[in-house]
Design an enzyme around this catalytic site. Structure first.
Site, PDB file in Angstrom:
ATOM      1  N   GLY A  12       0.772  -1.238   0.000  1.00  0.00           N
ATOM      2  CA  GLY A  12       0.000   0.000   0.000  1.00  0.00           C
ATOM      3  C   GLY A  12       0.802   1.285   0.000  1.00  0.00           C
ATOM      4  O   GLY A  12       0.336   2.311   0.488  1.00  0.00           O
ATOM      5  N   ASN A  14       1.432   3.024  -2.604  1.00  0.00           N
ATOM      6  CA  ASN A  14       0.684   3.938  -3.491  1.00  0.00           C
ATOM      7  C   ASN A  14      -0.557   4.470  -2.779  1.00  0.00           C
ATOM      8  O   ASN A  14      -0.921   5.634  -2.924  1.00  0.00           O
ATOM      9  CB  ASN A  14       0.308   3.235  -4.791  1.00  0.00           C
ATOM     10  CG  ASN A  14       1.428   3.319  -5.822  1.00  0.00           C
ATOM     11  OD1 ASN A  14       1.787   4.388  -6.262  1.00  0.00           O
ATOM     12  ND2 ASN A  14       1.988   2.188  -6.174  1.00  0.00           N
ATOM     13  N   ASN A 105      -5.876   2.619 -12.737  1.00  0.00           N
ATOM     14  CA  ASN A 105      -4.864   1.665 -12.285  1.00  0.00           C
ATOM     15  C   ASN A 105      -3.490   2.257 -12.546  1.00  0.00           C
ATOM     16  O   ASN A 105      -3.307   3.036 -13.482  1.00  0.00           O
ATOM     17  CB  ASN A 105      -5.003   0.341 -13.053  1.00  0.00           C
ATOM     18  CG  ASN A 105      -3.959  -0.694 -12.622  1.00  0.00           C
ATOM     19  OD1 ASN A 105      -3.795  -0.954 -11.438  1.00  0.00           O
ATOM     20  ND2 ASN A 105      -3.239  -1.243 -13.585  1.00  0.00           N
ATOM     21  N   HIS A 107       0.326   1.149 -13.484  1.00  0.00           N
ATOM     22  CA  HIS A 107       1.167   0.047 -13.947  1.00  0.00           C
ATOM     23  C   HIS A 107       2.610   0.543 -13.911  1.00  0.00           C
ATOM     24  O   HIS A 107       2.881   1.667 -14.381  1.00  0.00           O
ATOM     25  CB  HIS A 107       0.754  -0.374 -15.367  1.00  0.00           C
ATOM     26  CG  HIS A 107       1.568  -1.496 -15.914  1.00  0.00           C
ATOM     27  ND1 HIS A 107       1.428  -2.789 -15.452  1.00  0.00           N
ATOM     28  CD2 HIS A 107       2.551  -1.510 -16.845  1.00  0.00           C
ATOM     29  CE1 HIS A 107       2.302  -3.556 -16.098  1.00  0.00           C
ATOM     30  NE2 HIS A 107       2.986  -2.815 -16.947  1.00  0.00           N
ATOM     31  N   ASP A 148      -4.425  -3.912 -18.562  1.00  0.00           N
ATOM     32  CA  ASP A 148      -3.546  -2.750 -18.831  1.00  0.00           C
ATOM     33  C   ASP A 148      -3.871  -2.079 -20.168  1.00  0.00           C
ATOM     34  O   ASP A 148      -3.030  -1.387 -20.743  1.00  0.00           O
ATOM     35  CB  ASP A 148      -2.063  -3.179 -18.831  1.00  0.00           C
ATOM     36  CG  ASP A 148      -1.645  -3.726 -17.474  1.00  0.00           C
ATOM     37  OD1 ASP A 148      -0.804  -4.635 -17.437  1.00  0.00           O
ATOM     38  OD2 ASP A 148      -2.199  -3.265 -16.456  1.00  0.00           O
TER      39      ASP A 148
HETATM   40  C1  GRF Z   1       3.378  -0.951  -7.583  1.00  0.00           C
HETATM   41  O1  GRF Z   1       4.604  -1.254  -8.177  1.00  0.00           O
HETATM   42  C2  GRF Z   1       2.354  -0.731  -8.657  1.00  0.00           C
HETATM   43  O2  GRF Z   1       2.893  -0.225  -9.849  1.00  0.00           O
HETATM   44  C3  GRF Z   1       1.835  -2.099  -8.912  1.00  0.00           C
HETATM   45  O3  GRF Z   1       1.863  -2.773  -7.667  1.00  0.00           O
HETATM   46  C4  GRF Z   1       2.782  -2.120  -6.837  1.00  0.00           C
HETATM   47  C5  GRF Z   1       1.989  -1.642  -5.652  1.00  0.00           C
HETATM   48  O4  GRF Z   1       2.816  -1.352  -4.638  1.00  0.00           O
HETATM   49  N1  GRF Z   1       0.499  -2.020  -9.447  1.00  0.00           N
HETATM   50  P1  GRF Z   1       2.142  -0.821  -3.264  1.00  0.00           P
HETATM   51  O5  GRF Z   1       1.296  -1.934  -2.713  1.00  0.00           O
HETATM   52  O6  GRF Z   1       1.314   0.385  -3.609  1.00  0.00           O
HETATM   53  O7  GRF Z   1       3.321  -0.486  -2.414  1.00  0.00           O
END
Ligand code: GRF
Length: 205
Positions: A12, A14, A105, A107, A148
């Site tokens: 998490g 992000n 999303n 990627h 994607d």
């Molecule tokens: C990130 O590398 C994102 O690009 C991919 O999964 C990973 C998520 O990381 N979709 P986090 O759980 O947000 O740390």
């Protein structure tokens, strides 16, 4: 304020970036849903007093039931925008139909390169490293029924020629993800993002 639902499966980081930059400012994260009970992202949400919901596939009859349960929680919280932040499951057409051009999303590569079936997590960065690419970076896109494959909202290319391993690439790209995803979510919350077929435009601030 636009109500946001975030779907996670793991650490998490992000999600944390969106909490820090958007929550209570341009948008309101109404709920965080995880398909893993031990996802650290759930703790991040709880620390921010954001409601969480764990929906285990093992508790669901099938993938349609799993998606129906997620839609139910999102609708219960009045979610208008769904953000996939490290969510490691494919969504059904019913889920996508419930949120047309309102699912984003992130990627960790420059779509249409190194994406689609089987390209997730470290597999992306290993393929990029082995290929000898000189740039990479995150893509934030709307989600449609093709893995994607939805309209691209924003991308950020960064040099990776000094990265000496897939892990170094992952680290470089993740730093950019933590800037790009919150920015895109904020622009959508501010009504600045417009979609015409595959073409996405963002009003200048
Ligand atoms: C990130 O590398 C994102 O690009 C991919 O999964 C990973 C998520 O990381 N979709 P986090 O759980 O947000 O740390």
């Amino acid at each position: 304020m636009m109500k946001i639902g975030v779907l996670i499966s793991g650490g998490g980081t992000n999600l944390q970036a969106v909490i820090d930059a958007v929550h209570g400012k341009s948008g309101d994260i109404a709920v965080v849903i995880s398909n893993k009970a031990d996802a650290y992202g759930l703790e991040r949400a709880q620390k921010a007093d954001i409601p969480t919901s764990v929906i285990l596939e093992s508790d669901c009859a099938d993938v349609d039931d799993f998606n129906k349960k997620m839609i139910g929680v999102l609708k219960d919280y009045g979610v208008e925008l769904v953000v996939l932040a490290g969510f490691m499951r494919i969504l059904t057409p019913a889920f996508i139909a419930a949120y047309p051009n309102r699912i984003v999303n992130i990627h960790p590569a420059l779509i249409p390169s190194f994406c689609g079936e089987g390209f997730y997590g470290m597999r992306v960065h290993r393929a990029i490293f082995e290929y000898g690419a000189k740039v990479s970076g995150p893509t934030v896109h709307f989600v449609n029924e093709e893995a994607d494959g939805g309209p691209i909202i924003a991308q950020k290319a960064v040099a990776i020629d000094d990265c000496d391993s897939p892990e170094a690439i992952a680290e470089t790209v993740l730093r950019e993800e933590h800037k790009l995803l919150p920015w895109v979510v904020e622009q959508i919350c501010l009504g600045r993002v417009h979609v015409d077929g595959r073409l996405v435009t963002i009003d200048k601030a």
